[in-house]
Design a protein around this motif. Structure first.
Motif, PDB file in Angstrom:
ATOM      1  N   UNK B 202     -25.384-108.558 -44.785  1.00 39.05           N
ATOM      2  CA  UNK B 202     -24.401-109.322 -44.015  1.00 39.05           C
ATOM      3  C   UNK B 202     -22.956-108.998 -44.343  1.00 39.05           C
ATOM      4  N   UNK B 217     -15.875-106.204 -32.952  1.00 42.09           N
ATOM      5  CA  UNK B 217     -16.145-107.636 -32.868  1.00 42.09           C
ATOM      6  C   UNK B 217     -17.271-107.972 -33.837  1.00 42.09           C
ATOM      7  N   UNK B 218     -16.970-108.823 -34.814  1.00 39.70           N
ATOM      8  CA  UNK B 218     -17.978-109.212 -35.798  1.00 39.70           C
ATOM      9  C   UNK B 218     -18.305-110.689 -35.604  1.00 39.70           C
ATOM     10  N   UNK B 219     -19.589-110.973 -35.415  1.00 36.57           N
ATOM     11  CA  UNK B 219     -20.029-112.356 -35.242  1.00 36.57           C
ATOM     12  C   UNK B 219     -20.324-112.976 -36.606  1.00 36.57           C
ATOM     13  N   UNK B 220     -20.053-114.278 -36.744  1.00 37.26           N
ATOM     14  CA  UNK B 220     -20.359-114.999 -37.976  1.00 37.26           C
ATOM     15  C   UNK B 220     -21.636-115.797 -37.743  1.00 37.26           C
ATOM     16  N   UNK B 221     -22.655-115.540 -38.552  1.00 34.86           N
ATOM     17  CA  UNK B 221     -23.935-116.218 -38.354  1.00 34.86           C
ATOM     18  C   UNK B 221     -23.810-117.722 -38.546  1.00 34.86           C
ATOM     19  N   UNK B 226     -30.276-119.042 -37.698  1.00 37.90           N
ATOM     20  CA  UNK B 226     -30.061-117.598 -37.861  1.00 37.90           C
ATOM     21  C   UNK B 226     -29.962-116.824 -36.550  1.00 37.90           C
ATOM     22  N   UNK B 229     -24.567-118.039 -33.496  1.00 35.40           N
ATOM     23  CA  UNK B 229     -23.348-117.579 -34.155  1.00 35.40           C
ATOM     24  C   UNK B 229     -22.250-118.623 -34.063  1.00 35.40           C
ATOM     25  N   UNK B 242     -19.536-112.883 -45.767  1.00 36.12           N
ATOM     26  CA  UNK B 242     -19.856-114.304 -45.670  1.00 36.12           C
ATOM     27  C   UNK B 242     -20.760-114.722 -46.823  1.00 36.12           C
ATOM     28  N   UNK B 277     -16.439-117.245 -44.845  1.00 36.65           N
ATOM     29  CA  UNK B 277     -16.299-115.838 -44.484  1.00 36.65           C
ATOM     30  C   UNK B 277     -14.909-115.378 -44.896  1.00 36.65           C
TER      31      UNK B 277
END
Lengths: 122, 345
Positions: B202, B217-221, B226, B229, B242, B277
């Motif tokens: 991750x 573009x980075x997604x945050x879980x 799971x 986002x 994160x 994050x």
């Protein structure tokens, strides 16, 4: 209009049409087939054409039971302690793969719908 | 006379035709260049400079995937795999052939120059966070079973004892992946790669921008789901790391224990945060800080941001609120309907 002008105009139009056609093809192609690939220790062990599944499909790879439908693919059982692959649920796009670290298993959708981001931080 | 006139008009016509031809060729030159450029543009779609090369491996107890674009891509991702395995062999806390293992076994000269530099950097981050992250708490982490997955809840006595004694053991788990990302990103830039995405589980590192010049573009879980986002962040040349209690945990007698141990209490940190994050250039800093800020809790973490300002962060609280630092106002987008943006203090 001069003859040569008309020639170039036609060429432009033809090129534009070609571009549009290519764009449409590129946009349509991936949605035609969604393919899930299963790896163990980096070696491909199974490849499933999800969009061609008429009914849910189950297979066991090592200690993991895998469940695939037209919509996506999931690990539903794992013989390991952390169970994070099971908790992840079903994946439906080419984004995050399902990973079972203890069994070195990776389940990934390789062609199909792409998510709207490049990576997931977790 | 008639013939003469005719001859004049004839020559005049010839001249006109020649002038016309000269004019026409100059125009057609312009007109051919544009279609030619168009053709080149079409060919550009299969240009080598945007071709992607991917490779993946299991290392540092996680799954990693490296993608590099352009003509140096293949050699870059191959080198990345080598680097990460070399680092794993050097830094692993469980591999009996590693420098860290030898150091933890009592050989105080076991650390090589590079490992020592990383240890010093990790300790410096520990110090600036008032030891909210501490690479020396390995005996504590081991007592909880988080390094071996033989989970157990140590007795209060055992924890007190471990907190009291001075540890001579190291666990680089809080910085190793971030450091690996830094090293690989630097190698790739040196090799001439201008676009690459490194996914160390991750921990996300990006080199440059996407091949088309746009931001990654980075997604945050979502810590609670799971497959969902919290939001996305747009970046270039950054690391995004994160930390959350959801990543690794176990349950005993109905109580859930996660893997982020507060070095001061010896217990899993309970700070009101469910995930943190960190976004900054240094992966090592991002990795260590994400753990430290998680342990600190929102207020202390924001105070740390005000004091240092060399990173940006996204906080998810137990109350389903999301807080971001000032520098992310334009690049963060909330996606999930579960969360609301918390009021900035």
């Amino acid at each position: 209009m001069r003859k040569s002008n008309r020639f170039w105009l036609m060429l432009f139009a033809a090129l534009l049409l070609l571009c549009a056609l290519a764009a449409v093809l590129i946009a349509l192609l991936p949605s035609q087939g969604s393919t899930a690939v299963i790896y163990v220790d980096g070696e491909e062990v199974a490849r499933i054409e999800l969009t061609q599944l008429q009914e849910p499909y189950e297979l066991t790879v090592g200690g993991n039971r895998i469940f695939a439908t037209r919509a996506g693919i999931a690990v539903v059982e794992a013989d390991c302690k952390d169970q994070s692959c099971v908790r992840q649920g079903m994946i439906t796009d080419t984004g995050m793969p399902i990973v079972c670290l203890p069994n070195r298993l990776v389940v990934q959708i390789e062609s199909g719908e792409a998510p709207e981001f490049d990576a997931v931080s977790s | 006379m008639f013939i003469l006139v005719d001859f004049y008009s004839f020559s005049f016509t010839i001249e006109l035709v020649i002038r016309y031809i000269i004019y026409e060729t100059s125009v057609t030159m312009k007109k051919t260049i544009i279609p030619l450029l168009l053709c080149l543009l079409l060919l550009g779609a299969c240009d080598k400079s945007t071709e992607s090369f991917s490779t993946s491996t299991f290392a540092m107890d996680t799954y990693m995937k490296f993608t590099a674009y352009g003509r140096h891509g293949q050699s870059a991702v191959d080198e990345a795999i080598e680097t990460v395995h070399e680092l794993d062999a050097r830094l692993s806390v469980t591999d009996s052939a590693s420098e860290i293992y030898a150091y933890n076994s009592g050989d105080s000269d076991a650390l090589g120059e590079e490992t020592q530099a990383l240890v010093d950097e990790a300790l410096a981050i520990g110090a600036r966070t008032d030891w909210a992250v501490d690479i020396r708490i390995y005996p504590l982490v081991r007592a909880w079973g988080f390094t071996t997955e033989e989970y157990r809840v140590p007795s209060q006595e055992e924890i007190d004892e471990l907190l009291a004694e001075e540890s001579t053991m190291l666990d680089l788990g809080a910085v190793a992946k971030g450091y690996a990302g830094d090293l690989i990103a630097a190698q790739m830039r040196e090799a001439g790669v201008s676009s690459a995405l490194l996914e160390l589980s991750g921990n996300i590192h990006c080199v440059g921008t996407k091949p088309d010049g746009s931001l990654w573009t980075v997604a945050i879980q979502d810590p609670l789901d799971p497959s969902s986002y919290v939001g996305t962040v747009k970046i270039a040349d950054m690391a995004v790391v994160t930390s959350g209690g959801y990543e690794r945990h176990f349950e005993q007698d109905g109580v859930r224990y996660h893997h982020i141990i507060d070095p001061k209490t010896g217990y899993p940190a309970e700070s009101g945060l469910v995930s943190v994050t960190v976004v900054c250039e240094s992966g090592t800093l991002a990795d260590a800080l994400s753990t430290a800020l998680f342990v600190m809790g929102l207020d202390d973490a924001m105070a740390h941001y005000d004091a240092y300002g060399d990173f940006e962060a996204i906080f998810v609280t137990q109350d389903d609120e999301v807080y971001i630092t000032a520098g992310l106002t334009d690049s963060f987008t909330l996606l999930s309907e579960r969360y609301v943006m918390g009021a900035q203090s």
